[in-house]
Scaffold this motif. Structure first.
Motif, PDB file in Angstrom:
ATOM      1  N   MET A 147       0.785  -1.229   0.087  1.00  0.00           N
ATOM      2  CA  MET A 147      -0.013   0.084  -0.017  1.00  0.00           C
ATOM      3  C   MET A 147       0.957   1.311   0.115  1.00  0.00           C
ATOM      4  SD  MET A 147      -1.299  -0.401   3.848  1.00  0.00           S
ATOM      5  CE  MET A 147      -0.397  -1.104   5.052  1.00  0.00           C
ATOM      6  N   PHE A 148       0.237   2.456  -0.566  1.00  0.00           N
ATOM      7  CA  PHE A 148       0.777   3.934  -0.494  1.00  0.00           C
ATOM      8  C   PHE A 148      -0.091   4.892  -0.747  1.00  0.00           C
ATOM      9  CE2 PHE A 148       1.063   3.002  -4.948  1.00  0.00           C
ATOM     10  CZ  PHE A 148       1.053   4.089  -5.632  1.00  0.00           C
ATOM     11  N   LEU A 149       0.229   5.779  -0.443  1.00  0.00           N
ATOM     12  CA  LEU A 149      -0.756   7.001  -0.757  1.00  0.00           C
ATOM     13  C   LEU A 149      -0.628   7.384  -2.104  1.00  0.00           C
ATOM     14  CD1 LEU A 149      -0.058   9.469   2.616  1.00  0.00           C
ATOM     15  CD2 LEU A 149      -1.742   7.749   2.262  1.00  0.00           C
ATOM     16  N   ALA A 150      -1.920   7.661  -2.767  1.00  0.00           N
ATOM     17  CA  ALA A 150      -1.810   7.997  -3.996  1.00  0.00           C
ATOM     18  C   ALA A 150      -3.152   8.789  -4.462  1.00  0.00           C
ATOM     19  CB  ALA A 150      -1.659   6.676  -4.846  1.00  0.00           C
ATOM     20  N   ALA A 151      -3.115   9.282  -5.586  1.00  0.00           N
ATOM     21  CA  ALA A 151      -4.374   9.647  -6.321  1.00  0.00           C
ATOM     22  C   ALA A 151      -4.949   8.695  -7.119  1.00  0.00           C
ATOM     23  CB  ALA A 151      -4.019  11.048  -7.259  1.00  0.00           C
ATOM     24  N   PRO A 152      -6.145   8.733  -7.473  1.00  0.00           N
ATOM     25  CA  PRO A 152      -6.872   7.503  -8.070  1.00  0.00           C
ATOM     26  C   PRO A 152      -6.286   7.362  -9.508  1.00  0.00           C
ATOM     27  CG  PRO A 152      -8.596   8.780  -6.658  1.00  0.00           C
ATOM     28  CD  PRO A 152      -7.047   9.263  -6.747  1.00  0.00           C
ATOM     29  N   ASP A 153      -6.052   8.245 -10.052  1.00  0.00           N
ATOM     30  CA  ASP A 153      -5.607   8.278 -11.464  1.00  0.00           C
ATOM     31  C   ASP A 153      -4.250   7.080 -11.691  1.00  0.00           C
ATOM     32  OD1 ASP A 153      -3.747   9.962 -10.568  1.00  0.00           O
ATOM     33  OD2 ASP A 153      -3.671  11.117 -12.257  1.00  0.00           O
ATOM     34  N   ASP A 154      -3.518   7.171 -10.417  1.00  0.00           N
ATOM     35  CA  ASP A 154      -2.460   5.988 -10.617  1.00  0.00           C
ATOM     36  C   ASP A 154      -2.975   4.686 -11.089  1.00  0.00           C
ATOM     37  OD1 ASP A 154      -0.787   8.041  -9.735  1.00  0.00           O
ATOM     38  OD2 ASP A 154      -0.246   7.084  -7.647  1.00  0.00           O
ATOM     39  N   ILE A 155      -4.006   4.454 -10.667  1.00  0.00           N
ATOM     40  CA  ILE A 155      -4.813   3.114 -11.144  1.00  0.00           C
ATOM     41  C   ILE A 155      -4.918   2.944 -12.659  1.00  0.00           C
ATOM     42  CG2 ILE A 155      -6.529   1.621 -10.733  1.00  0.00           C
ATOM     43  CD1 ILE A 155      -7.408   3.069  -8.197  1.00  0.00           C
ATOM     44  N   ALA A 156      -5.253   3.824 -13.381  1.00  0.00           N
ATOM     45  CA  ALA A 156      -5.359   3.722 -14.697  1.00  0.00           C
ATOM     46  C   ALA A 156      -3.976   3.852 -15.271  1.00  0.00           C
ATOM     47  CB  ALA A 156      -6.188   4.913 -15.089  1.00  0.00           C
ATOM     48  N   TYR A 157      -3.318   4.588 -14.742  1.00  0.00           N
ATOM     49  CA  TYR A 157      -1.474   4.671 -15.277  1.00  0.00           C
ATOM     50  C   TYR A 157      -1.068   3.047 -14.919  1.00  0.00           C
ATOM     51  CZ  TYR A 157       3.409   5.215 -15.047  1.00  0.00           C
ATOM     52  OH  TYR A 157       4.676   4.993 -15.093  1.00  0.00           O
TER      53      TYR A 157
END
Length: 471
Positions: A301-311
């Motif tokens: 796990m890590f802190l992220a913005a949701p668009d990291d998923i699509a990337y």
């Protein structure tokens, strides 16, 4: 920053969300003139700023951020949108600009502003407004934006519009926004006996879960953090927000992290790194490193913005099914940001109106442009990436329903994040300069077992105060 800034330091225009938010070009890169009669001139316009663009008006505008031709789906959608837009405005010519490799990295963006070479409609992050205004780069579009030129204006989150406002004047229109949360690897959670549908909600729970995940061995880290390239400072800020702290005080002139909350954040990370050995031994990580780790099942796990998923799915070969998301632990506040377009100061009123008409069609109309989710799905682009989005009211209800109907990913995996919104808090003033200083705090904590946390914070405080003291 933006995932703030570091997709964000990538400053890629294909930003996020579940759609082709990027503007590609129908024609080859154009050029822009800052004089009032540039861009092909105009015919049939109105001198009243509040009046929408007259369809008879003949004008050319240049638009920022044309992705490479390799982005075939985005290019297809751009051409389709141009054709549809021209059914209403047949005399508006849209020209696209692109920069090889990366679209407007921060140094290039700064140089462009100083040279006054930005296109008529140029891509920005919410945090760019002070720099743009310092360089006298953006037009005040307050008089041009109303319920006629942007019919869904009332349904745009006022906090989002507030990020593009200075002293009561509006300088841009949004394309997307984000808040940070806790991104988790569902496979590793299950292997460690954790429930991926119930991600940790406190930092104590994060620490406990990270131990279990790291206990799987084989080089797996439980929790990851950045500490280089300004991303460490960005995430230190996010963690401060999450526990109710701040990085700069309300006056904007003094550092606000050298206190018990700042020490709490630093000590927790130091303990996870050195007492628990749950953060992995490779440090000095920056944007892109943690994404690669979690996409290859080496990070829990890590802190992220949701668009990291699509990337990670589109660029790293991961699968949507392997990711989940919860709100940022602590849940006091979360770092928020977003993306927008501003309009170059000094261009004619008709070109401003044409720019707003285009942005309204492409970025601010539910069911059209970037919000045409059936088309997005058909074109193989992601639909359903969890994010707050800037819509409210009926527009939000309609857009949310369309996203669910056309989702290309298991949206239930991200329900904890979506069902537990955390108040968003903007990045601090002079964010990049401050993040650079705070990188030293994060790198000190994560690379030195004997780090003097009090000294690290005191040194950083003095340096940030110097940054804030200079205009």
């Amino acid at each position: 920053m933006r995932s703030a800034r570091f997709r964000r330091t990538r400053r890629a225009c294909a930003v996020a969300l579940a759609s082709a938010l990027t503007l590609t070009a129908l024609v080859a890169c154009g050029t822009s003139s800052s004089d009032d009669n540039g861009g092909g001139g105009s015919e049939g316009g109105s001198s009243d700023p509040a009046a929408p663009l007259d369809p008879k008006t003949k004008v050319t505008i240049t638009i920022d951020c044309m992705p490479p031709t390799a982005k075939a789906a985005e290019l297809k959608e751009w051409k389709e949108d141009i054709a549809e837009f021209n059914k209403t405005y047949p005399n508006v010519t849209i020209q696209g600009r692109s920069t090889a490799g990366q679209c407007l990295e921060p140094p290039r963006f700064t140089a462009m502003l100083k040279a006054k070479s930005q296109p008529d409609v140029f891509y920005t992050y919410f945090t760019d407004l002070p720099q743009v205004l310092d360089n006298d780069g953006a037009a005040d579009i307050t008089a041009y934006v109303n319920d006629t030129s942007v019919p869904l204006l009332k349904d745009i989150d006022p906090d989002v519009l507030g990020s593009l406002t200075h002293e009561g004047k509006l300088y841009g229109l949004p394309t997307s926004n984000y808040t940070m949360g806790l991104l988790v690897n569902r496979k590793l959670f299950r292997q460690a006996g954790l429930d991926p549908d119930a991600p940790p909600r406190t930092w104590e729970e994060v620490r406990a879960a990270a131990k279990k995940i790291a206990g799987l061995g084989n080089g797996v880290a439980g929790f990851g953090e950045y500490s280089a390239g300004n991303t460490g400072g960005w995430h230190f800020t996010a963690q401060m927000y999450s526990v109710g702290g701040d990085v700069v005080d309300a006056s904007g002139k003094k550092a606000a992290f050298n206190n018990e909350l700042g020490k709490q954040v630093a000590r927790n990370l130091h303990a996870m790194r050195w007492q628990d050995d749950s953060m992995g031994r490779t440090q000095l990580l920056k944007w892109g490193d943690l994404q690669k780790q979690i996409a290859t099942d080496k990070l829990g796990m890590f802190l992220a913005a949701p668009d990291d998923i699509a990337y990670m799915v589109q660029q790293l070969g991961a699968t949507y099914e392997n990711f989940g998301m919860g709100p940022i632990p602590g849940e006091k506040n979360t770092l928020a940001g977003g993306n927008s377009y501003m309009i170059k100061k000094g261009i004619s009123g008709d070109r401003i109106k044409a720019a707003i008409a285009w942005l309204n069609f492409k970025n601010l109309s539910v069911g059209k442009g970037q919000f045409d989710w059936p088309r997005t799905k058909a074109d193989g682009l992601p639909v359903g990436v969890p994010q707050p989005n800037f819509w409210l009211g009926e527009s939000k209800a309609a857009d949310d329903a369309a996203r669910v109907r056309n989702a290309t990913m298991p949206v239930a995996n991200f329900r904890t994040f979506m069902d537990n919104p955390v108040p968003g808090k903007a990045e601090p003033p002079k964010a990049q300069e401050i993040y650079k200083v705070l990188d030293n705090v994060m790198s000190g904590i994560l690379t030195n077992k004997d780090a003097d946390i009090d000294k690290l914070l005191a040194t950083a405080e003095a340096q940030v105060n110097q940054v804030l003291a200079h205009p």
